[in-house]
Design an enzyme around this catalytic site. Structure first.
Site, PDB file in Angstrom:
ATOM      1  N   ARG A 136       8.946 -28.946   4.785  1.00  0.00           N
ATOM      2  CA  ARG A 136       9.658 -28.212   3.735  1.00  0.00           C
ATOM      3  C   ARG A 136      10.009 -26.802   4.191  1.00  0.00           C
ATOM      4  NH1 ARG A 136       5.234 -28.569  -0.708  1.00  0.00           N
ATOM      5  NH2 ARG A 136       3.981 -28.536   1.176  1.00  0.00           N
ATOM      6  N   THR A 166      -0.564 -27.155   8.924  1.00  0.00           N
ATOM      7  CA  THR A 166      -1.058 -26.945  10.278  1.00  0.00           C
ATOM      8  C   THR A 166      -1.395 -28.285  10.937  1.00  0.00           C
ATOM      9  OG1 THR A 166      -1.944 -24.835   9.509  1.00  0.00           O
ATOM     10  CG2 THR A 166      -2.757 -25.640  11.632  1.00  0.00           C
TER      11      THR A 166
END
Lengths: 554, 554
Positions: free
Chosen positions: B93, B72
């Site tokens: 990722r 985040t």
């Protein structure tokens, strides 16, 4: 001819898929692009249904190692209609990636009658089969987790009916034991892997008519039996929503094109023995609302693929074929007449004559459904004129419509004569009739298929199949269509019996209810649901060139 | 706050991916669209390399069940740079689908700092992980087929080093026996399944710099040992070309966007314990040639993810981070200070103070690499002002740069202060230094990591690890970087030792050469390579609504 399918495909010029969509009447907003030459179709964004195109089903004689070219004729016939300015879409099955690593040879037609991009279609395509693998194995993991976490549903680990799958030829996974290693590693039990296209989820995806129907069918699948031998379904496990979520994109039909720019919808590819072997209902229905003529195929010979197209797919789809093409080759007829594969280049009119019995039976079968078939005699370079003439003469004598095709070499042009005959057939009124009703008893349905479609004498159930039948009736599962799992190589259940065997009895050794798919799989003989790789797998020849293009794929 | 990540994501307006591409300087011809909001990037169609953007690595304190919000913050920081009109791309990722069915919670950021379309990214995305599953298991099938078809390479079936994988949490597949059922069903042997992101192929895909390099790395992977204990590689089996073919599309980086329209490249997601835990080199390199600032992350805490980013990824990529952000939360620091998860809403300044020792160690570690880190103190609603102040005061006293972030609630705006500090750090000259050289002995490399990065006393090798070390030297495999497989929850190898343990010894119980990836995996403690599902899997809450949208995904 020094062309390979891959070289022809690679040298072909594709149109942007948006142009193909426009040609097919698909608005751009309904397209979800996968690169420049593949797209998923959002059927909710299509114009309202105003037309229902006619269906041309392409089937074949009992397959032989000689090859018949059914997919090639299917594509070539659609291209021929396209050349005749007919509104046409070809609907095909998605090839499984599994066999690609094993045997040289794709499932996207051949020569100048191919769908493109063949390399993508034969590899991961738009990921539909991967999504089915995911959903199938997520369900397996959820079942084993249920066993591990207290087993509230009282599942008998010896009676888990749901197998794992992989889209690969892998004989070592046919029979495995899982959950080894102690109490933290799950509950030990026997299990096995099928190839993904043999998953019931593939059949469900191909027979569902909406996302809601898909979820309902998934919910109905039987996953195991309790210690009290009561069936347990996905609904009881409560994961039909999760499975539908994993499948929501895979459920959308895929748009591609033939080498001649004819729109092609390729979607779903269930096995043609333990499942029904046709592309999805979504694909067929989408094609029908867009085009006047939908050319499609069914797996294996007419005894398996066409029979199931009529009794399973047509029933669920509430339609029927408006014309049927039976593909035959002189080479394959010779094999049915007793010639070995390495002798096929030798002309042998007598063998052709003997082998024609197989074609004759399939013609009779299609006629029983109320449809007059058209035979496509698909030319190979080595065919002798005498041999071809033998088949043409037979057809004339029997009043069977027949056309020579040469679509591998000529594309649609090589299928024009066939297209004209099929077009005449489409114009005629039909009197389509199912050979059995769902409400007939299971034995009665089996007997009808064996006697009328296979030309056999009778059926015989093993004791274990008889027991299963008692269970089916108890659970009220007997009023479903039959899905015969029989060798494709013979009309009988003996693969070596070529031509038109007679007087044989078909032994049913097991009956497996597939409640999600909505049919009863009846097993005869040894049916392989997980193939193996050959001694020299095709993988050994594969590579990627410096530009990232496939090498040695086919 | 009654928003969920899914509701925020669903209500966000996405730009067509072509617009994001234009913003990122990617020409349209380099895009391969996957729907309207995802695209693969054909790097061969990008403009020539003229610039190499700076790298901001986001790492974290040792993770706790409280959650730190590293992804985040990574997304929010990129959005903050975007708000400041910097040329920025975030590289992340790809999440594994496996855990999605198990635990509620995605891997695409959260709140107003997410990448979109989050639902697709968390499910099948563009099929990369499915392609890795296919390639991994095709290799397994080819190995078992080799055993079955004469075993010319003299493979010892007890020493097959290559495991199968599935992208699913499935504990029952951890230990299995395969090839049962007699001579026609393969050679019986023990095997096991890992989750796909633990496959060496995932690590290979993430460290390869070109398709050619990918093929070479695949060729180098060790698949088994002979009866004479000699290693056998993919090259000897001759299938590196086929594996590359299966991976050629998966090798292309994926372009998506953040909720604020910042370009995001999401590609590759190897495990951060038995692999190196960063997105692909292709993604990072592609981002660097397009943007001035690349914000990226590494898995778990700085002891695992950042250490491997420096020693493995930076080495292969011939770059280094130009700034490092360490994410911490008051909640997580409290857990490091001894508070239980159900007590986290109680203010506890003393626990924060105790837990800060963990943060302090990670700050020291990053400084050892010659980089001055910036701490992101990521706010949660329940944080008390006193607790936050405790951390700010500590930072001031220690001369550590720190910024409060509130990106979950505010998106990029909540990361502006952090972005400004990071920007200052980017402008300073660096004196980046690796802590070890590849040519150091394995024991020396291990000791450096344990002492300098973990703050431990020493290492200890089990007898079996010592034996492996002898083999490594014999085969000349010892001059590779170390990939530590250690619990992420502690700086030590004991998951329960929170905070900053000292004086501990790390026991290396096995060393596994990953020659394709190019590192030596050193196993400490019990490292799970196939997770299990919880008693109430998240799958139970999932569904699809009438419009085909995900329900209950997060």
């Amino acid at each position: 001819m020094s062309f390979t399918d891959l070289s022809i495909a690679t040298n072909a010029t594709m149109l942007p898929i948006q142009e193909i969509a426009t040609k097919a009447g698909i608005p751009q907003k309904a397209l979800e692009l996968y690169g420049n030459y593949k797209a998923k179709i959002d059927v909710n964004s299509l114009p309202p249904i105003t037309t229902q195109g006619q269906i041309v089903l392409v089937t074949a004689i009992s397959p032989t190692p000689a090859g018949e070219g059914k997919s090639t004729v299917t594509v070539g016939l659609a291209d021929a209609f396209n050349q005749l300015n007919e509104s046409v879409i070809v609907a095909l099955r998605e090839p499984s990636l599994g066999p690609v690593m094993g045997m040289k040879g794709g499932a996207t037609g051949g020569g100048f009658a191919q769908v493109l991009p063949m390399e993508d279609i034969n590899l991961h395509f738009t990921g539909d089969i991967h999504a089915i693998t995911s959903a199938n194995n997520a369900l397996s993991a959820l079942i084993d987790n249920h066993l591990h976490q207290g087993n509230l549903l009282n599942l008998d680990p010896r009676r888990v009916a749901w197998k794992r799958v992989l889209d690969i030829n892998d004989r070592a996974l046919r029979q495995v034991t899982i959950g080894l290693g102690g109490p933290l590693q799950g509950v030990p039990r026997q299990d096995g892997f099928d190839i993904t296209v043999a998953s019931e989820i593939m059949a469900v995806l191909c027979l569902a008519t909406s996302l809601e129907d898909l979820k309902e069918r998934l919910a109905q699948m039987v996953i195991a039996y309790t210690y009290d031998k009561e069936p347990v379904t996905v609904r009881q496990l409560g994961v039909e929503g999760a499975l539908t979520l994993l499948l929501k994109d895979a459920f959308k039909p895929n748009l591609v094109q033939t080498i001649e720019g004819t729109p092609a919808i390729i979607h779903g590819g269930p096995f043609a023995n333990i499942a029904h072997g046709c592309n999805s209902l979504m694909a067929t229905n989408t094609a029908r609302r867009l085009a006047d003529i939908v050319v499609t195929e069914a797996g294996f010979g007419a005894d398996l693929g066409a029979e199931k197209f009529m009794h399973i797919k047509s029933r669920k789809g509430n339609f029927h074929p408006d014309a049927v093409v039976i593909v035959a080759t002189v080479r394959a007829l010779k094999m049915h007449g007793g010639v070995e594969k390495n002798q096929l280049t030798q002309p042998n009119t007598d063998a052709v004559k003997r082998g024609m019995a197989n074609l004759a039976k399939h013609v009779d079968t299609i006629r029983q459904f109320g449809i007059e078939p058209v035979v496509a005699l698909n030319r190979f370079t080595a065919d002798a004129q005498d041999e071809l003439q033998e088949v043409m003469d037979w057809a004339k004598a029997q009043g069977v419509q027949i056309a020579l095709t040469n679509v591998w070499e000529q594309g649609g042009k090589g299928g024009l004569e066939l297209a004209k005959l099929v077009k005449e057939e489409l114009a005629k009124p039909k009197n389509f009739t199912m050979l059995y009703e769902e409400t007939d008893s299971v034995e009665e349905k089996l007997r009808i298929i064996v006697q009328q479609v296979y030309g056999g004498a009778d059926i015989q159930l093993t004791d274990s199949a008889k027991k299963k039948l008692v269970d089916l009736k108890k659970y009220g599962w007997d009023a479903l269509p039959i899905c015969m799992a029989k060798t494709q190589y013979s009309l009988s259940d003996q693969p070596s019996l070529h031509g038109r065997p007679e007087g044989f009895t078909i032994t049913i050794r097991d009956i497996i209810p597939k409640l999600g798919a909505g049919f009863l799989v009846c097993l005869t003989g040894d049916i392989m649901t997980m193939p193996g790789l050959p001694k020299q797998p095709a993988a050994l020849n594969m590579d990627v060139d410096q530009d990232g293009n496939a090498v040695g794929l086919f």
